[in-house]
Design a protein around this motif. Sequence first.
Motif, PDB file in Angstrom:
ATOM      1  N   SER A 396       0.922  -1.242  -0.119  1.00 16.84           N
ATOM      2  CA  SER A 396       0.054   0.102   0.117  1.00 16.84           C
ATOM      3  C   SER A 396       0.812   1.158  -0.063  1.00 16.84           C
ATOM      4  CB  SER A 396      -0.703   0.237   1.171  1.00 16.84           C
ATOM      5  OG  SER A 396      -1.940  -0.638   1.113  1.00 16.84           O
ATOM      6  N   VAL A 397       0.270   2.272  -0.501  1.00 17.20           N
ATOM      7  CA  VAL A 397       1.107   3.681  -0.478  1.00 17.20           C
ATOM      8  C   VAL A 397      -0.031   4.436   0.045  1.00 17.20           C
ATOM      9  CG1 VAL A 397       0.181   4.108  -2.998  1.00 17.20           C
ATOM     10  CG2 VAL A 397       2.357   5.320  -1.958  1.00 17.20           C
ATOM     11  N   VAL A 398       0.948   5.435   0.925  1.00 15.96           N
ATOM     12  CA  VAL A 398      -0.055   6.606   1.496  1.00 15.96           C
ATOM     13  C   VAL A 398       0.826   7.808   1.073  1.00 15.96           C
ATOM     14  CG1 VAL A 398      -1.044   7.642   3.471  1.00 15.96           C
ATOM     15  CG2 VAL A 398      -0.984   5.225   3.297  1.00 15.96           C
ATOM     16  N   GLU A 399       0.196   8.864   0.456  1.00 11.49           N
ATOM     17  CA  GLU A 399       0.800  10.208   0.341  1.00 11.49           C
ATOM     18  C   GLU A 399      -0.006  11.285   0.846  1.00 11.49           C
ATOM     19  OE1 GLU A 399       1.062  11.080  -3.882  1.00 11.49           O
ATOM     20  OE2 GLU A 399       2.622   9.336  -4.305  1.00 11.49           O
ATOM     21  N   ILE A 400       0.473  11.975   1.548  1.00 11.81           N
ATOM     22  CA  ILE A 400       0.170  13.091   2.347  1.00 11.81           C
ATOM     23  C   ILE A 400       0.382  14.560   1.806  1.00 11.81           C
ATOM     24  CG2 ILE A 400      -0.049  14.244   4.619  1.00 11.81           C
ATOM     25  CD1 ILE A 400       1.715  11.566   5.726  1.00 11.81           C
ATOM     26  N   TYR A 401      -0.807  15.101   1.705  1.00 10.28           N
ATOM     27  CA  TYR A 401      -0.314  16.702   1.056  1.00 10.28           C
ATOM     28  C   TYR A 401      -0.905  17.552   2.093  1.00 10.28           C
ATOM     29  CZ  TYR A 401       0.107  14.071  -3.374  1.00 10.28           C
ATOM     30  OH  TYR A 401       0.853  13.247  -4.266  1.00 10.28           O
ATOM     31  N   ASP A 402      -0.380  18.679   1.962  1.00 12.53           N
ATOM     32  CA  ASP A 402      -0.899  19.886   2.713  1.00 12.53           C
ATOM     33  C   ASP A 402      -1.718  20.580   2.170  1.00 12.53           C
ATOM     34  OD1 ASP A 402      -0.841  21.954   4.451  1.00 12.53           O
ATOM     35  OD2 ASP A 402       1.527  22.397   4.699  1.00 12.53           O
ATOM     36  N   GLN A 403      -3.050  20.685   2.875  1.00  7.98           N
ATOM     37  CA  GLN A 403      -4.151  21.496   2.283  1.00  7.98           C
ATOM     38  C   GLN A 403      -4.207  22.661   2.464  1.00  7.98           C
ATOM     39  OE1 GLN A 403      -5.652  19.857   0.092  1.00  7.98           O
ATOM     40  NE2 GLN A 403      -7.945  20.071   0.029  1.00  7.98           N
ATOM     41  N   SER A 404      -3.539  23.105   3.526  1.00  7.21           N
ATOM     42  CA  SER A 404      -3.524  24.753   4.070  1.00  7.21           C
ATOM     43  C   SER A 404      -2.975  25.614   3.158  1.00  7.21           C
ATOM     44  CB  SER A 404      -3.044  24.704   5.367  1.00  7.21           C
ATOM     45  OG  SER A 404      -1.582  24.630   5.394  1.00  7.21           O
ATOM     46  N   ARG A 405      -1.875  24.909   2.080  1.00  7.15           N
ATOM     47  CA  ARG A 405      -1.268  25.905   1.173  1.00  7.15           C
ATOM     48  C   ARG A 405      -1.806  25.863  -0.036  1.00  7.15           C
ATOM     49  NH1 ARG A 405       5.025  25.585   2.243  1.00  7.15           N
ATOM     50  NH2 ARG A 405       4.849  25.613   4.476  1.00  7.15           N
ATOM     51  N   ALA A 406      -3.099  25.098  -0.088  1.00  8.66           N
ATOM     52  CA  ALA A 406      -3.504  25.206  -1.443  1.00  8.66           C
ATOM     53  C   ALA A 406      -4.300  26.236  -1.727  1.00  8.66           C
ATOM     54  CB  ALA A 406      -4.766  24.055  -1.490  1.00  8.66           C
ATOM     55  N   ASP A 407      -4.263  27.358  -1.066  1.00  6.24           N
ATOM     56  CA  ASP A 407      -4.872  28.540  -1.527  1.00  6.24           C
ATOM     57  C   ASP A 407      -3.972  29.514  -2.470  1.00  6.24           C
ATOM     58  OD1 ASP A 407      -6.489  28.934   1.748  1.00  6.24           O
ATOM     59  OD2 ASP A 407      -7.223  27.925  -0.065  1.00  6.24           O
ATOM     60  N   ASN A 408      -3.065  28.915  -2.327  1.00  6.64           N
ATOM     61  CA  ASN A 408      -1.795  29.903  -3.064  1.00  6.64           C
ATOM     62  C   ASN A 408      -2.038  29.601  -4.663  1.00  6.64           C
ATOM     63  OD1 ASN A 408      -0.461  31.162  -1.061  1.00  6.64           O
ATOM     64  ND2 ASN A 408       0.422  29.097  -0.640  1.00  6.64           N
ATOM     65  N   LYS A 409      -3.123  30.159  -5.460  1.00 11.09           N
ATOM     66  CA  LYS A 409      -3.366  29.835  -6.851  1.00 11.09           C
ATOM     67  C   LYS A 409      -3.227  31.026  -7.501  1.00 11.09           C
ATOM     68  CE  LYS A 409      -5.855  25.705  -6.633  1.00 11.09           C
ATOM     69  NZ  LYS A 409      -4.926  24.819  -6.123  1.00 11.09           N
ATOM     70  N   ASP A 410      -2.687  32.200  -7.003  1.00 13.33           N
ATOM     71  CA  ASP A 410      -2.576  33.261  -7.887  1.00 13.33           C
ATOM     72  C   ASP A 410      -1.358  33.295  -8.474  1.00 13.33           C
ATOM     73  OD1 ASP A 410      -3.108  36.817  -7.074  1.00 13.33           O
ATOM     74  OD2 ASP A 410      -3.156  35.877  -9.045  1.00 13.33           O
ATOM     75  N   VAL A 411      -1.147  33.419  -9.660  1.00  6.59           N
ATOM     76  CA  VAL A 411       0.285  33.592 -10.379  1.00  6.59           C
ATOM     77  C   VAL A 411       0.988  34.952 -10.238  1.00  6.59           C
ATOM     78  CG1 VAL A 411       1.239  33.351 -12.614  1.00  6.59           C
ATOM     79  CG2 VAL A 411      -1.128  32.414 -12.364  1.00  6.59           C
ATOM     80  N   TRP A 412       0.355  35.888  -9.734  1.00  8.17           N
ATOM     81  CA  TRP A 412       0.873  37.110  -9.539  1.00  8.17           C
ATOM     82  C   TRP A 412       1.446  37.214  -8.277  1.00  8.17           C
ATOM     83  CZ3 TRP A 412       2.278  39.823 -13.554  1.00  8.17           C
ATOM     84  CH2 TRP A 412       1.173  39.919 -14.746  1.00  8.17           C
ATOM     85  N   ARG A 413       1.069  36.234  -7.406  1.00  5.05           N
ATOM     86  CA  ARG A 413       1.729  36.118  -5.999  1.00  5.05           C
ATOM     87  C   ARG A 413       3.251  35.668  -6.195  1.00  5.05           C
ATOM     88  NH1 ARG A 413      -2.004  34.031  -1.656  1.00  5.05           N
ATOM     89  NH2 ARG A 413      -0.921  34.641  -0.132  1.00  5.05           N
ATOM     90  N   PHE A 414       3.301  34.741  -6.971  1.00  7.04           N
ATOM     91  CA  PHE A 414       4.380  33.955  -7.174  1.00  7.04           C
ATOM     92  C   PHE A 414       5.557  34.799  -8.129  1.00  7.04           C
ATOM     93  CE2 PHE A 414       3.948  30.010  -5.367  1.00  7.04           C
ATOM     94  CZ  PHE A 414       2.561  29.910  -5.433  1.00  7.04           C
ATOM     95  N   VAL A 415       4.917  35.590  -9.174  1.00 11.14           N
ATOM     96  CA  VAL A 415       5.875  36.571  -9.825  1.00 11.14           C
ATOM     97  C   VAL A 415       6.585  37.555  -9.241  1.00 11.14           C
ATOM     98  CG1 VAL A 415       5.749  37.986 -11.928  1.00 11.14           C
ATOM     99  CG2 VAL A 415       4.456  35.890 -12.035  1.00 11.14           C
ATOM    100  N   LEU A 416       5.519  38.173  -8.171  1.00  7.91           N
ATOM    101  CA  LEU A 416       6.229  39.220  -7.299  1.00  7.91           C
ATOM    102  C   LEU A 416       6.706  38.792  -6.124  1.00  7.91           C
ATOM    103  CD1 LEU A 416       3.117  41.298  -7.641  1.00  7.91           C
ATOM    104  CD2 LEU A 416       5.036  41.779  -8.867  1.00  7.91           C
ATOM    105  N   GLY A 417       6.730  37.402  -6.035  1.00  9.00           N
ATOM    106  CA  GLY A 417       7.382  36.761  -4.634  1.00  9.00           C
ATOM    107  C   GLY A 417       6.767  37.203  -3.511  1.00  9.00           C
TER     108      GLY A 417
END
Lengths: 595, 181
Positions: A396-417
Amino acid sequence: MVMEDHSLLLVQQGEIVWSREDGLASVVDVTTSELPVQKEGVSVAKVEQNLFEWLKGHMLKLKGTLMIASPDDLAAIQALRLRSSEKSKMTRDHNGFRKLLIVLTRAGKVFALHTGDGRVVWSMLLPSLRKSEACENPVGLHIYQWQVPHHHALDENPSVLVVGRCGPSLSAPSVLSFIDAYTGMELKSLSPAHTAAQVIPLPHTDSTEQRLHLIIDDNQHAYLYPRTPEAIDILKHEFSNVYWYSVDADNGVIRGHALKSNCVQEAVDEYCFDFRDLWSVVFPSESEKIIATMTRKANEVVHTQAKVMTDYDVMYKYISKNLLFVANAAPKAAGEIGTVIPEEAWLVIYILDTVTGRILHRMTHHGCQGPVHAVFSENWVVYHYFNLRAHRYEMSVVEIYDQSRADNKDVWRFVLGKHNLTSPISSYSRPEVIAKSQSYFFTHSVKAIEATSTAKGITSKQLLIGTIGDQVLALDKRFLDPRRTVNPSQAEKEDGIIPLTDSLPIIPQSYITHALKVEGLRGIVTVPAKLESTSLVFVYGVDLFFTQIAPSRTYDSLTEDFSYALLLLTIVALVAAIFVTWVLSERKDLQDKWR
Amino acid sequence: MDKGKGAMGSNARRWAVDFSDNSTSPSSRDVPDPPGFSRASIDQDDSTLSRQKKDAESNWKAQKAWEVAQAPFKNLLMMGFMMWMAGSTVHLFSIGITFSALWQPISALQSVGKIFEPYKDSRVELLGPKLLFIALNLGGLALGVWKLNALGLLPTHTSDWVSSLPPAQEVEYSGGGGVLI
């Protein structure tokens, strides 16, 4: 004759006919060490010294090519070739393939094996672990990297720490020994009064690149090594961030502790610290019994915290080094396979955070039992167990993901850092996690599982499975992907998701041991090489096996038969052609202007 | 015929014809005019003729300038068709077409002055054609950028920026485990 260090000798008429280091059949723990850096000018001097030997060697090779060599000469030629080959040099490699494997055997003898040809570079029967009045039944327990000079103290050799115990029970006094990794000499030996129930290597090093270790005895006191004031300073700085968890398999309790203060004892020891209890997870003893635990490797490197799914969707991995995987089985099912009916057998797995005691994920497998072999890497756990209902082994495989960071979907936030995704995180922030899991049938019974590790963590991972047939199978992690579906869409197929089948394929070509068997396979150790595409694998049991594997093939180095001559020729021809055509075009222009 | 060159060497120069026309004024003319030719009209329209010539020239220049300004439009259509043919997969042909579609407007924009130089005239308004030229080239550039986006090469999604993020460092460290056997 069997000697104290488990080596065998044949003595005939007072002379040793042969000797064999059979202690290597009982390897307990393995660590690695880098070889010294190659210095300029050393090899030239060596060649000049042995001029006569060099001449003799050439004569032998000449005789060999002319086919007039005798069998003794042939053996000598072969030995010469082996000795002077690239892979058995005693200096550091550009790709990081030449290393020293320092193994501790059950006899208390420490061997250093060269990864190029497996020869024993030095071996040392630790005097502190030999049977004497002070130490009745010495047992070597673990070996750790102690000092690895990287930036500071570069004139000192790296050293390793061996922790042993002077008796079979847990309350026997402990023995610490520091060994030089290049020469095998024992630098220091300590016999502290306390026992060694647990050794925690901390992620901090002092100014001479010695790693801080906390040795915890069975009275829950922690002793700090090295015993220097500088180490106390470093520990005081990080005092509130050091935690310790203890797994009590007999009572089914896992407890978490934090450093409190110096020990409250009659004799003031400023290197001794006390713990206070923080949390405890008590498993119901009538329905669950701990059979296996697994954590991530401390020196694992993860390349990126984001995983890109199909359709440009991003999920953030929950990468925390403080996670513990626990597998509990039903009390009746904790024995051999087949001693219990499926209705009375279940396997419950937990993923705990060892700083806060929070249970991140829990899953129950009905009708399954151990033994459980698990590997925990990055943000996933792969574990192997037996399914009584289907009469087959499962993985079996179990993968864990952090759901609290999933709100970071805006491209401009990444472009501007302007994102905070790389700022330090704490386990007390309790982020919401989501787990994806899947199970597959697997036909082989398994002795050990390990995942490949590389220097930067970019290469895709393979799972090295030591089967009951004493061979090691390399299974690509893509087969154990929870996103696998029966009918993948076009985008998923482009992503590399393999269609779901009920069992994992065992491809005969993917055995890294080829046609060999590693008799009595007990453990697999992977070491990252400096080259990103390659990982070094050491398998030990009664036999020892070492190889280099490239999970995504060697994408970062040219093939061995790359013709540099052709490349140079092409470049020279092109430059000449450019020059010739330039001259011709200038001439034509001039003629046109004069027409 | 002997023009007044004095009485010297008339024999040697019997067949020499002097082409210098000193008869600018109609009074010293001894060659009769051809029938229907009136001498008076030439003198009056000297200035108007040059003005007319200049007018015709500048009209022609303006027309040519507008034609040159509209030339990128055909180029645009051709580029659009070639990009549609290149498809939406990332292959050598599609990348080559996209980059040439991006490079041509840029190089044309850089040489606007040079293209319009032969039509430079004090009476011709070049700003209009220049603006149209620039606008059409910007349209070509936009088409190239849109094609680049269609191929998926522009970093417009979060996933393009996020793959380089290293894992965050953890503040706490926890070690331990079961008892050493």
